[in-house]
Design a protein around this motif. Sequence first.
Motif, PDB file in Angstrom:
ATOM      1  N   MET A 122      33.898  36.456  42.355  1.00  0.00           N
ATOM      2  CA  MET A 122      32.751  37.162  41.563  1.00  0.00           C
ATOM      3  C   MET A 122      32.472  38.462  42.080  1.00  0.00           C
ATOM      4  SD  MET A 122      31.291  35.531  38.879  1.00  0.00           S
ATOM      5  CE  MET A 122      33.258  35.290  38.423  1.00  0.00           C
ATOM      6  N   ARG A 123      32.731  38.649  43.503  1.00  0.00           N
ATOM      7  CA  ARG A 123      32.667  39.806  44.116  1.00  0.00           C
ATOM      8  C   ARG A 123      33.956  40.645  43.947  1.00  0.00           C
ATOM      9  NH1 ARG A 123      32.024  39.192  50.486  1.00  0.00           N
ATOM     10  NH2 ARG A 123      30.455  38.050  49.663  1.00  0.00           N
ATOM     11  N   ALA A 124      34.961  39.864  43.639  1.00  0.00           N
ATOM     12  CA  ALA A 124      36.166  40.595  43.233  1.00  0.00           C
ATOM     13  C   ALA A 124      36.050  41.407  41.808  1.00  0.00           C
ATOM     14  CB  ALA A 124      37.583  39.910  43.231  1.00  0.00           C
ATOM     15  N   VAL A 125      35.435  40.366  41.193  1.00  0.00           N
ATOM     16  CA  VAL A 125      35.192  40.819  39.794  1.00  0.00           C
ATOM     17  C   VAL A 125      34.198  42.163  39.474  1.00  0.00           C
ATOM     18  CG1 VAL A 125      34.260  40.301  37.341  1.00  0.00           C
ATOM     19  CG2 VAL A 125      35.881  38.731  38.649  1.00  0.00           C
ATOM     20  N   PHE A 126      33.222  42.065  40.519  1.00  0.00           N
ATOM     21  CA  PHE A 126      32.218  43.087  40.418  1.00  0.00           C
ATOM     22  C   PHE A 126      33.014  44.093  41.046  1.00  0.00           C
ATOM     23  CE2 PHE A 126      28.162  44.842  42.408  1.00  0.00           C
ATOM     24  CZ  PHE A 126      27.878  45.450  41.285  1.00  0.00           C
ATOM     25  N   ASN A 127      33.755  44.296  42.135  1.00  0.00           N
ATOM     26  CA  ASN A 127      34.367  45.489  42.397  1.00  0.00           C
ATOM     27  C   ASN A 127      35.448  45.840  41.271  1.00  0.00           C
ATOM     28  OD1 ASN A 127      33.310  45.231  44.881  1.00  0.00           O
ATOM     29  ND2 ASN A 127      34.841  43.954  45.769  1.00  0.00           N
ATOM     30  N   THR A 128      36.015  44.965  40.569  1.00  0.00           N
ATOM     31  CA  THR A 128      36.947  45.706  39.500  1.00  0.00           C
ATOM     32  C   THR A 128      36.112  46.583  38.479  1.00  0.00           C
ATOM     33  OG1 THR A 128      38.193  43.710  39.841  1.00  0.00           O
ATOM     34  CG2 THR A 128      38.550  45.001  37.803  1.00  0.00           C
ATOM     35  N   PHE A 129      35.032  46.010  38.167  1.00  0.00           N
ATOM     36  CA  PHE A 129      34.106  46.977  37.271  1.00  0.00           C
ATOM     37  C   PHE A 129      33.552  48.073  37.934  1.00  0.00           C
ATOM     38  CE2 PHE A 129      32.929  42.686  35.329  1.00  0.00           C
ATOM     39  CZ  PHE A 129      33.387  42.872  34.080  1.00  0.00           C
ATOM     40  N   LEU A 130      33.441  48.108  39.096  1.00  0.00           N
ATOM     41  CA  LEU A 130      33.112  49.213  39.908  1.00  0.00           C
ATOM     42  C   LEU A 130      34.172  50.363  40.047  1.00  0.00           C
ATOM     43  CD1 LEU A 130      30.919  48.221  42.897  1.00  0.00           C
ATOM     44  CD2 LEU A 130      30.130  49.060  40.677  1.00  0.00           C
ATOM     45  N   MET A 131      35.444  49.928  39.908  1.00  0.00           N
ATOM     46  CA  MET A 131      36.512  50.767  39.896  1.00  0.00           C
ATOM     47  C   MET A 131      36.671  51.546  38.636  1.00  0.00           C
ATOM     48  SD  MET A 131      39.462  48.359  41.882  1.00  0.00           S
ATOM     49  CE  MET A 131      40.743  49.694  41.407  1.00  0.00           C
ATOM     50  N   GLY A 132      36.176  50.898  37.535  1.00  0.00           N
ATOM     51  CA  GLY A 132      36.248  51.339  36.286  1.00  0.00           C
ATOM     52  C   GLY A 132      35.208  52.759  36.177  1.00  0.00           C
ATOM     53  N   LEU A 133      34.134  52.811  36.977  1.00  0.00           N
ATOM     54  CA  LEU A 133      33.414  54.110  36.915  1.00  0.00           C
ATOM     55  C   LEU A 133      34.301  55.088  37.651  1.00  0.00           C
ATOM     56  CD1 LEU A 133      30.378  52.397  38.625  1.00  0.00           C
ATOM     57  CD2 LEU A 133      30.818  53.266  36.173  1.00  0.00           C
ATOM     58  N   ALA A 134      35.259  55.027  38.235  1.00  0.00           N
ATOM     59  CA  ALA A 134      36.155  56.132  38.805  1.00  0.00           C
ATOM     60  C   ALA A 134      37.281  56.597  38.217  1.00  0.00           C
ATOM     61  CB  ALA A 134      36.822  55.619  40.252  1.00  0.00           C
ATOM     62  N   ILE A 135      37.420  55.937  36.800  1.00  0.00           N
ATOM     63  CA  ILE A 135      38.402  56.300  36.104  1.00  0.00           C
ATOM     64  C   ILE A 135      38.094  57.388  35.095  1.00  0.00           C
ATOM     65  CG2 ILE A 135      40.290  55.810  34.272  1.00  0.00           C
ATOM     66  CD1 ILE A 135      40.284  52.975  35.733  1.00  0.00           C
ATOM     67  N   PRO A 136      38.359  58.610  35.083  1.00  0.00           N
ATOM     68  CA  PRO A 136      37.786  59.531  33.915  1.00  0.00           C
ATOM     69  C   PRO A 136      38.457  59.394  32.576  1.00  0.00           C
ATOM     70  CG  PRO A 136      39.452  60.723  35.385  1.00  0.00           C
ATOM     71  CD  PRO A 136      39.209  59.402  35.768  1.00  0.00           C
ATOM     72  N   LEU A 137      37.577  59.375  31.338  1.00  0.00           N
ATOM     73  CA  LEU A 137      38.156  59.133  30.162  1.00  0.00           C
ATOM     74  C   LEU A 137      39.207  59.878  29.817  1.00  0.00           C
ATOM     75  CD1 LEU A 137      35.729  58.696  27.222  1.00  0.00           C
ATOM     76  CD2 LEU A 137      37.351  60.130  27.017  1.00  0.00           C
ATOM     77  N   LEU A 174      26.850  47.326  36.208  1.00  0.00           N
ATOM     78  CA  LEU A 174      26.039  47.931  37.556  1.00  0.00           C
ATOM     79  C   LEU A 174      24.785  47.987  37.271  1.00  0.00           C
ATOM     80  CD1 LEU A 174      26.351  48.995  40.417  1.00  0.00           C
ATOM     81  CD2 LEU A 174      26.659  51.311  39.526  1.00  0.00           C
ATOM     82  N   ILE A 175      24.053  48.245  36.331  1.00  0.00           N
ATOM     83  CA  ILE A 175      22.741  48.558  36.233  1.00  0.00           C
ATOM     84  C   ILE A 175      22.094  47.092  35.914  1.00  0.00           C
ATOM     85  CG2 ILE A 175      20.982  49.268  34.628  1.00  0.00           C
ATOM     86  CD1 ILE A 175      22.621  51.546  33.982  1.00  0.00           C
ATOM     87  N   LEU A 176      22.921  46.213  35.072  1.00  0.00           N
ATOM     88  CA  LEU A 176      22.358  44.905  34.813  1.00  0.00           C
ATOM     89  C   LEU A 176      22.333  44.104  35.969  1.00  0.00           C
ATOM     90  CD1 LEU A 176      23.539  44.277  31.151  1.00  0.00           C
ATOM     91  CD2 LEU A 176      21.261  44.897  32.034  1.00  0.00           C
ATOM     92  N   VAL A 177      23.347  44.095  37.058  1.00  0.00           N
ATOM     93  CA  VAL A 177      23.487  43.299  38.045  1.00  0.00           C
ATOM     94  C   VAL A 177      22.307  43.552  39.203  1.00  0.00           C
ATOM     95  CG1 VAL A 177      24.775  42.925  40.206  1.00  0.00           C
ATOM     96  CG2 VAL A 177      25.894  42.610  38.092  1.00  0.00           C
ATOM     97  N   ASN A 178      21.962  44.804  39.417  1.00  0.00           N
ATOM     98  CA  ASN A 178      21.009  45.103  40.405  1.00  0.00           C
ATOM     99  C   ASN A 178      19.632  44.826  39.660  1.00  0.00           C
ATOM    100  OD1 ASN A 178      22.060  46.934  42.651  1.00  0.00           O
ATOM    101  ND2 ASN A 178      23.115  47.672  40.905  1.00  0.00           N
ATOM    102  N   PHE A 179      19.471  44.849  38.589  1.00  0.00           N
ATOM    103  CA  PHE A 179      18.296  44.250  37.799  1.00  0.00           C
ATOM    104  C   PHE A 179      17.959  42.892  37.955  1.00  0.00           C
ATOM    105  CE2 PHE A 179      14.937  43.877  34.888  1.00  0.00           C
ATOM    106  CZ  PHE A 179      14.057  44.861  34.803  1.00  0.00           C
ATOM    107  N   ILE A 180      19.096  42.174  37.662  1.00  0.00           N
ATOM    108  CA  ILE A 180      18.992  40.687  37.474  1.00  0.00           C
ATOM    109  C   ILE A 180      18.708  40.075  39.189  1.00  0.00           C
ATOM    110  CG2 ILE A 180      20.392  38.470  37.256  1.00  0.00           C
ATOM    111  CD1 ILE A 180      21.415  39.678  35.053  1.00  0.00           C
ATOM    112  N   ALA A 290      13.382  50.713  37.725  1.00  0.00           N
ATOM    113  CA  ALA A 290      13.265  49.492  38.339  1.00  0.00           C
ATOM    114  C   ALA A 290      14.984  49.069  38.161  1.00  0.00           C
ATOM    115  CB  ALA A 290      12.612  48.393  37.689  1.00  0.00           C
ATOM    116  N   GLY A 291      15.092  48.048  39.063  1.00  0.00           N
ATOM    117  CA  GLY A 291      16.460  47.660  39.024  1.00  0.00           C
ATOM    118  C   GLY A 291      17.348  48.137  40.296  1.00  0.00           C
ATOM    119  N   PHE A 292      16.891  48.821  41.267  1.00  0.00           N
ATOM    120  CA  PHE A 292      17.496  49.186  42.346  1.00  0.00           C
ATOM    121  C   PHE A 292      16.735  48.969  43.525  1.00  0.00           C
ATOM    122  CE2 PHE A 292      19.518  51.449  38.634  1.00  0.00           C
ATOM    123  CZ  PHE A 292      20.870  51.374  39.065  1.00  0.00           C
ATOM    124  N   GLY A 293      16.114  48.002  43.658  1.00  0.00           N
ATOM    125  CA  GLY A 293      15.287  47.722  44.700  1.00  0.00           C
ATOM    126  C   GLY A 293      16.025  46.949  45.979  1.00  0.00           C
TER     127      GLY A 293
END
Length: 294
Positions: A122-137, A174-180, A290-293
């Motif tokens: 799950m940590r690797a999956v989360f890091n994969t999602f975070l890598m998507g933030l670094a790819i410009p459209l 990213l937003i939903l993970v921090n909120f949950i 909220a969501g970034f506590g």
Amino acid sequence: MARTHGGSAEGTGAAGDRPPTRRPRWSFPLVPLMGIVWFAAAFYPVYYMLISSLREQGDYLEGSPWLPPLEPVLSNYAAVLRSGLALYFANSLFVVALSVALIVFVSFLAAYAIARIRSRTMRAVFNTFLMGLAIPLQAAIIPVYLLIVELGLYDTLYALIPPQVAFGIPLTVLILVNFIRDIPNELFDAMKLDGGGHRRTLRTLVLPLSRPALVTVVIYNALQAWNNFLFPLVLTQSANVRTIPLALQQFQGQYGVNVPGLMAAVLLSTLPIIVLYIVARRQLLGGLAAGFGR
């Protein structure tokens, strides 16, 4: 007499030790003034678009741009509606509704699994999602074009949905993970003791408590999909599959721009987003705060 003199001296000394009272100084209202300046700067473009849309095209350059026209007209709005804006509205609503639904559904399930399952996978999956933030459209538009052509979706409204979903999922996760993660573990333990599985926990616990975050990501992704210009420009070419941003180009002629007509079209195109913000304003502000506590 000495005592009386000494007592008065002590009293005088005690009174003299007190700090002198200060009169309240006049304070400059900096915060309200900055708020007024910010409101004026933010509202003036809307005001300018409104008064410009009420002018005739031939009289656009006449008169003061700060003042409304003496004889306002609605012909620009009528021309915009006759130009097929209803079809472009329908196309944009279709793309936005389907894209946002897929983004929120996939991201919500992924965020729950990442937040509740503690494992390297799950940590690797989360890091994969975070890598998507670094790819410009813009850097991925050529591969996206080739994939859409290979899938046979080119020049259709369905061609705009997969790339919009792909680029909307990383930030939403990213937003939903921090909120949950901010939901107390005692509530999840209580659900386990009550015999609730993951499906029941999602439906009766996580979904209601995550409503502010869900409203936030819905409005954000709807705004991104509604205003997206690059995907319709590259992945479509027919007039019947245009969306609102691409349709605004038709008010630009060979030798000039119909500014009053363009302003009228822009104002009409912003109405759905304004209504969505007004309806969900309270939930949106709660999700942003909220969501970034952790």
